[in-house]
Write a protein that holds these residues in place. Structure first.
Motif, mmCIF file in Angstrom:
data_model
loop_
_atom_site.group_PDB
_atom_site.id
_atom_site.type_symbol
_atom_site.label_atom_id
_atom_site.label_comp_id
_atom_site.label_asym_id
_atom_site.label_seq_id
_atom_site.Cartn_x
_atom_site.Cartn_y
_atom_site.Cartn_z
ATOM 1 N N SER A 1 0.855 -1.178 0.000
ATOM 2 C CA SER A 1 0.000 0.000 0.000
ATOM 3 C C SER A 1 0.892 1.230 0.000
ATOM 4 C CB SER A 1 -0.898 0.001 1.241
ATOM 5 O OG SER A 1 -1.730 1.131 1.255
ATOM 6 N N GLY A 2 0.500 2.250 -0.764
ATOM 7 C CA GLY A 2 1.301 3.467 -0.769
ATOM 8 C C GLY A 2 0.869 4.462 -1.824
ATOM 9 N N CYS A 3 1.670 5.498 -1.955
ATOM 10 C CA CYS A 3 1.406 6.611 -2.865
ATOM 11 C C CYS A 3 1.658 6.217 -4.315
ATOM 12 C CB CYS A 3 2.325 7.786 -2.543
ATOM 13 S SG CYS A 3 2.262 8.328 -0.846
ATOM 14 N N ALA A 4 0.952 6.896 -5.207
ATOM 15 C CA ALA A 4 1.170 6.759 -6.645
ATOM 16 C C ALA A 4 0.844 8.113 -7.281
ATOM 17 C CB ALA A 4 0.296 5.658 -7.225
ATOM 18 N N ARG A 5 1.107 8.224 -8.549
ATOM 19 C CA ARG A 5 0.801 9.449 -9.298
ATOM 20 C C ARG A 5 -0.444 9.244 -10.146
ATOM 21 N NH1 ARG A 5 5.533 13.067 -10.788
ATOM 22 N NH2 ARG A 5 7.060 12.558 -9.199
ATOM 23 N N VAL A 6 -1.143 10.323 -10.389
ATOM 24 C CA VAL A 6 -2.289 10.287 -11.299
ATOM 25 C C VAL A 6 -1.746 9.975 -12.690
ATOM 26 C CG1 VAL A 6 -4.158 11.642 -12.331
ATOM 27 C CG2 VAL A 6 -3.569 11.958 -9.915
ATOM 28 N N ASN A 7 -2.313 8.965 -13.342
ATOM 29 C CA ASN A 7 -1.855 8.660 -14.696
ATOM 30 C C ASN A 7 -2.740 9.375 -15.722
ATOM 31 O OD1 ASN A 7 -4.094 6.943 -15.357
ATOM 32 N ND2 ASN A 7 -3.098 5.251 -14.313
ATOM 33 N N ALA A 8 -2.303 9.368 -16.954
ATOM 34 C CA ALA A 8 -2.994 10.116 -18.016
ATOM 35 C C ALA A 8 -4.458 9.723 -18.147
ATOM 36 C CB ALA A 8 -2.269 9.921 -19.343
ATOM 37 N N GLY A 9 -4.769 8.442 -17.988
ATOM 38 C CA GLY A 9 -6.143 7.985 -18.115
ATOM 39 C C GLY A 9 -7.049 8.393 -16.964
ATOM 40 N N GLU A 10 -6.473 8.898 -15.889
ATOM 41 C CA GLU A 10 -7.249 9.302 -14.709
ATOM 42 C C GLU A 10 -7.461 10.813 -14.610
ATOM 43 O OE1 GLU A 10 -5.752 5.819 -11.625
ATOM 44 O OE2 GLU A 10 -4.451 7.556 -11.993
ATOM 45 N N ARG A 11 -6.857 11.566 -15.499
ATOM 46 C CA ARG A 11 -6.889 13.032 -15.367
ATOM 47 C C ARG A 11 -8.289 13.631 -15.422
ATOM 48 N NH1 ARG A 11 -1.555 13.621 -18.738
ATOM 49 N NH2 ARG A 11 -0.077 13.282 -17.033
ATOM 50 N N ASP A 12 -9.141 13.142 -16.329
ATOM 51 C CA ASP A 12 -10.512 13.670 -16.393
ATOM 52 C C ASP A 12 -11.256 13.394 -15.091
ATOM 53 O OD1 ASP A 12 -10.244 14.733 -18.926
ATOM 54 O OD2 ASP A 12 -11.132 12.989 -19.934
ATOM 55 N N HIS A 13 -11.091 12.189 -14.573
ATOM 56 C CA HIS A 13 -11.757 11.848 -13.315
ATOM 57 C C HIS A 13 -11.201 12.705 -12.173
ATOM 58 C CE1 HIS A 13 -14.082 8.447 -11.257
ATOM 59 N NE2 HIS A 13 -14.143 9.524 -10.529
ATOM 60 N N ALA A 14 -9.913 12.945 -12.183
ATOM 61 C CA ALA A 14 -9.285 13.789 -11.160
ATOM 62 C C ALA A 14 -9.888 15.194 -11.189
ATOM 63 C CB ALA A 14 -7.781 13.845 -11.383
ATOM 64 N N ARG A 15 -10.112 15.730 -12.382
ATOM 65 C CA ARG A 15 -10.722 17.068 -12.487
ATOM 66 C C ARG A 15 -12.144 17.076 -11.914
ATOM 67 N NH1 ARG A 15 -7.137 17.523 -16.845
ATOM 68 N NH2 ARG A 15 -8.386 16.459 -18.389
ATOM 69 N N ARG A 16 -12.892 16.004 -12.151
ATOM 70 C CA ARG A 16 -14.248 15.910 -11.589
ATOM 71 C C ARG A 16 -14.205 15.870 -10.060
ATOM 72 N NH1 ARG A 16 -14.841 12.465 -15.997
ATOM 73 N NH2 ARG A 16 -14.772 10.587 -14.714
ATOM 74 N N LEU A 17 -13.245 15.145 -9.507
ATOM 75 C CA LEU A 17 -13.122 15.089 -8.048
ATOM 76 C C LEU A 17 -12.790 16.461 -7.472
ATOM 77 C CD1 LEU A 17 -11.194 11.738 -7.542
ATOM 78 C CD2 LEU A 17 -13.593 12.201 -7.024
ATOM 79 N N LEU A 18 -11.975 17.225 -8.171
ATOM 80 C CA LEU A 18 -11.641 18.573 -7.694
ATOM 81 C C LEU A 18 -12.858 19.489 -7.669
ATOM 82 C CD1 LEU A 18 -8.193 19.220 -9.391
ATOM 83 C CD2 LEU A 18 -8.655 19.014 -6.928
ATOM 84 N N ARG A 19 -13.780 19.268 -8.591
ATOM 85 C CA ARG A 19 -14.980 20.109 -8.658
ATOM 86 C C ARG A 19 -16.084 19.629 -7.717
ATOM 87 N NH1 ARG A 19 -13.841 19.687 -14.311
ATOM 88 N NH2 ARG A 19 -15.482 18.139 -14.499
ATOM 89 N N ALA A 20 -15.941 18.432 -7.176
ATOM 90 C CA ALA A 20 -16.984 17.855 -6.321
ATOM 91 C C ALA A 20 -17.190 18.708 -5.067
ATOM 92 C CB ALA A 20 -16.615 16.432 -5.927
ATOM 93 N N ASN A 21 -18.453 18.860 -4.698
ATOM 94 C CA ASN A 21 -18.776 19.565 -3.457
ATOM 95 C C ASN A 21 -18.366 18.695 -2.277
ATOM 96 O OD1 ASN A 21 -19.949 21.666 -4.845
ATOM 97 N ND2 ASN A 21 -21.979 20.730 -4.779
ATOM 98 N N ARG A 22 -18.026 19.338 -1.198
ATOM 99 C CA ARG A 22 -17.730 18.590 0.010
ATOM 100 C C ARG A 22 -18.031 19.449 1.227
ATOM 101 N NH1 ARG A 22 -13.813 20.013 2.574
ATOM 102 N NH2 ARG A 22 -11.840 19.211 3.058
ATOM 103 N N VAL A 23 -18.150 18.797 2.351
ATOM 104 C CA VAL A 23 -18.391 19.503 3.617
ATOM 105 C C VAL A 23 -17.147 19.424 4.462
ATOM 106 C CG1 VAL A 23 -20.882 19.108 3.602
ATOM 107 C CG2 VAL A 23 -19.381 17.446 4.689
ATOM 108 N N LYS A 24 -17.004 20.327 5.400
ATOM 109 C CA LYS A 24 -15.854 20.331 6.321
ATOM 110 C C LYS A 24 -16.035 19.222 7.328
ATOM 111 C CE LYS A 24 -13.358 23.829 4.979
ATOM 112 N NZ LYS A 24 -12.036 23.672 4.500
ATOM 113 N N SER A 25 -14.933 18.559 7.659
ATOM 114 C CA SER A 25 -14.925 17.503 8.665
ATOM 115 C C SER A 25 -13.618 17.583 9.429
ATOM 116 C CB SER A 25 -15.058 16.149 7.963
ATOM 117 O OG SER A 25 -14.851 15.110 8.860
ATOM 118 N N GLU A 26 -13.695 17.335 10.705
ATOM 119 C CA GLU A 26 -12.526 17.328 11.588
ATOM 120 C C GLU A 26 -11.801 18.630 11.481
ATOM 121 O OE1 GLU A 26 -10.293 13.727 11.785
ATOM 122 O OE2 GLU A 26 -12.039 12.620 11.214
#
Length: 112
Positions: A87-112
């Protein structure tokens, strides 16, 4: 400012859905919930290769919360009916970039 990160893991598991549900429960409180994700909008992709389950979790969060998100993912994967091989860190690959942009735009609430 939120950024997208990747956490990857390899499990000895026959289930492709249970580890993803465990991750969502660890990050959101339950595997089935209404949006937004309270800690980090995320997506878990799973594939089986050579009899092992390979997971990639894309998540969007602020840099000061990355360690918290990663620790919750690891805790979820350490507690299931499977063996965590790695288990560990990885980099966003080219095929994931569109999905990554959608996650950045996703609404979220504050926690902790």
């Amino acid at each position: 400012m939120r950024q997208v990160y990747v956490h990857q893991a390899i499990l000895d598991s026959s289930s492709q859905t249970a580890p993803g549900a465990a991750i969502t429960t660890a990050l959101c409180g339950h595997w089935e919930h209404e949006p937004p994700c309270p800690l980090a909008p995320h997506h878990t992709a799973a594939r089986t290769e050579d009899g092992r389950l390979h997971l990639r979790v894309l998540f969007a969060t602020e840099p000061d919360r990355v360690d918290l998100v990663r620790s919750r993912i690891d805790e979820a994967l350490a507690g299931g009916d499977w063996e965590m091989i790695s288990s560990g860190c990885a980099r966003v690959n080219a095929g994931e970039r569109d999905h990554a942009r959608r996650l950045l735009r996703a609404n979220r609430v504050k926690s902790e």
